[in-house]
Design an enzyme around this catalytic site. Structure first.
Site, PDB file in Angstrom:
ATOM      1  N   TYR A   1       0.703  -1.069  -0.039  1.00  0.00           N
ATOM      2  CA  TYR A   1       0.096  -0.114  -0.059  1.00  0.00           C
ATOM      3  C   TYR A   1       0.773   1.199   0.093  1.00  0.00           C
ATOM      4  O   TYR A   1       2.103   1.240   0.435  1.00  0.00           O
ATOM      5  CB  TYR A   1      -1.103  -0.038   1.198  1.00  0.00           C
ATOM      6  CG  TYR A   1      -1.785  -1.341   1.324  1.00  0.00           C
ATOM      7  CD1 TYR A   1      -2.437  -1.564   0.094  1.00  0.00           C
ATOM      8  CD2 TYR A   1      -1.627  -2.264   2.095  1.00  0.00           C
ATOM      9  CE1 TYR A   1      -3.330  -2.631   0.055  1.00  0.00           C
ATOM     10  CE2 TYR A   1      -2.413  -3.552   2.244  1.00  0.00           C
ATOM     11  CZ  TYR A   1      -3.451  -3.571   0.937  1.00  0.00           C
ATOM     12  OH  TYR A   1      -3.978  -4.727   1.218  1.00  0.00           O
TER      13      TYR A   1
ATOM     14  N   THR B   1      -8.291   0.690  17.308  1.00  0.00           N
ATOM     15  CA  THR B   1      -9.213   0.934  18.277  1.00  0.00           C
ATOM     16  C   THR B   1      -9.763   2.049  18.560  1.00  0.00           C
ATOM     17  O   THR B   1     -10.444   2.587  19.776  1.00  0.00           O
ATOM     18  CB  THR B   1      -8.197   0.634  19.822  1.00  0.00           C
ATOM     19  OG1 THR B   1      -7.132   1.614  19.544  1.00  0.00           O
ATOM     20  CG2 THR B   1      -7.670  -0.852  19.641  1.00  0.00           C
TER      21      THR B   1
END
Ligand SMILES: *[C@@H]1O[C@H](CO)[C@@H](O)[C@H](O)[C@H]1NC(C)=O
Ligand SMILES: *[C@@H]1O[C@H](CO)[C@@H](O)[C@H](O)[C@H]1NC(C)=O
Ligand SMILES: *[C@@H]1O[C@H](CO)[C@@H](O)[C@H](O)[C@H]1NC(C)=O
Length: 319
Positions: A157, A229
């Site tokens: 990526y 998270t």
């Protein structure tokens, strides 16, 4: 007041992303509608409530699976050019990457043969006097603080935001921080820097930060598949939780509670506590490279150094 280790430098960091991604406002505290119980109401963030492979989790030492094929983790032992910014939700260290000052890479462990580029360090902590500021828990126990080194798969990526939405995109090392008689030297530098970013959007350059010096001296870890998270909670993270804490003194820990979610003009709202609540593991496999530790070994280990294990295992062998 800046400590002697922090300089303002002329060269701007080549911070490739994070700033450009538009987001809804969000907080940790669910007393507010932006709080973590409501992250998932935005369709772009639906994973936060619907995802089954979310993080953080409580790691149950009796359910670890010993995987002898897990290699040691390698992190480049170099210093990097970085800055700390108060995002309003957390202090975050953003690491620059240029031809002259490349960032450190992460390889090995459960990362197959991909090379992950360390992009940032997110810092989670609790209120002074409480020791539950970490995100991950071990056997039901939380720690005062957790540092998360987040890296993206640079073989596949172009940047962190693309990787965070894609397969095998992100690798994250969780370093648990326990109270101790001395603060880890590199964490002390971050603590000094944090005093310069008390308010939202303040930033300070951190020259020559050595991310590897934030890691404890252990090769032991556990690993599982989870998520970022914070919103958008993408489930693209290979988590690596190291089996030994680093340390911070109570006094240094208290400095972090000065950080505010707001700008100086607004009412001060402390950033602490800034951890996501534990989520259900939903039968996820948590693998470890820790071979079985017998009861005997546990009691013969060297207690003169402040190195106790986070995990003691009764693992099942992978056959
Ligand atoms: C990240 O990379 C993707 C794909 O190359 C590109 O479309 C996007 O604009 C990049 N994002 C940032 C913030 O640079
Ligand atoms: C990290 O990997 C990139 C390639 O993805 C490379 O350009 C860079 O030099 C590496 N960093 C170090 C410190 O070797
Ligand atoms: C953290 O621990 C304290 C007790 O030390 C407790 O009062 C508090 O509710 C806990 N916070 C959370 C969010 O669990």
């Amino acid at each position: 007041m800046l400590g002697p280790l922090i300089f303002l430098v002329a060269e701007r960091l080549s911070l490739v992303d994070a700033r450009s991604d538009w987001t809804y406002p969000w907080k940790y505290d669910s007393m507010f509608f932006e709080g973590q119980d409501y992250w998932g109401v935005h369709s772009e963030w639906a994973m936060c409530s619907r995802g089954k492979l979310q993080s953080p989790i409580d790691i149950n030492p009796s359910l670890l699976l010993h995987d002898p094929s897990l290699k040691p983790i390698n992190i480049d032992r170099i210093s990097v050019h970085s800055e700390m910014v108060n995002t309003g939700q957390m202090p975050r260290v953003r690491i620059g990457n240029s031809a002259r000052r490349p960032t450190a890479n992460l390889t090995g462990g459960p990362l197959n043969t991909y090379r992950y580029r360390i992009q940032r360090i997110d810092i989670h902590f609790g209120v002074t006097g409480q020791s539950n500021g970490s995100e991950h828990a071990i056997d039901g126990r939380k720690f005062p603080m957790e540092l998360q080194l987040l890296a993206f798969n640079a073989d596949l990526y172009a940047n962190f935001s693309q990787a965070s939405r894609s397969t095998h995109g992100i690798a994250a090392i969780a370093v648990l921080v326990e109270f101790g008689p001395e603060t880890n030297a590199e964490l002390l530098r971050l603590t000094v820097a944090a005093l310069s970013v008390q308010f939202k959007n303040q930033r300070v350059d951190l020259v020559d930060l050595s991310p590897w010096k934030l890691l404890p001296r252990t090769r032991d870890y556990v690993t599982y598949e989870g998520s970022i998270t914070a919103p958008p909670c993408d489930e693209t993270v290979q988590w690596i939780v190291l089996n030994q804490p680093i340390h911070i003194t109570h006094n240094d820990y208290a400095e972090w509670s000065r950080l505010s979610q707001n700008s100086p003009k607004e009412d001060a709202m402390p950033i602490a506590p800034n951890f996501r609540s534990l989520v259900a593991p939903n039968h996820r496999t948590v693998r470890t490279n820790i071979a079985h530790i017998s009861e005997e070994d546990k009691f013969t280990c060297d207690t003169s150094r402040i190195t106790y294990k986070v995990f003691t295992t009764h693992n099942q062998k992978l056959t």
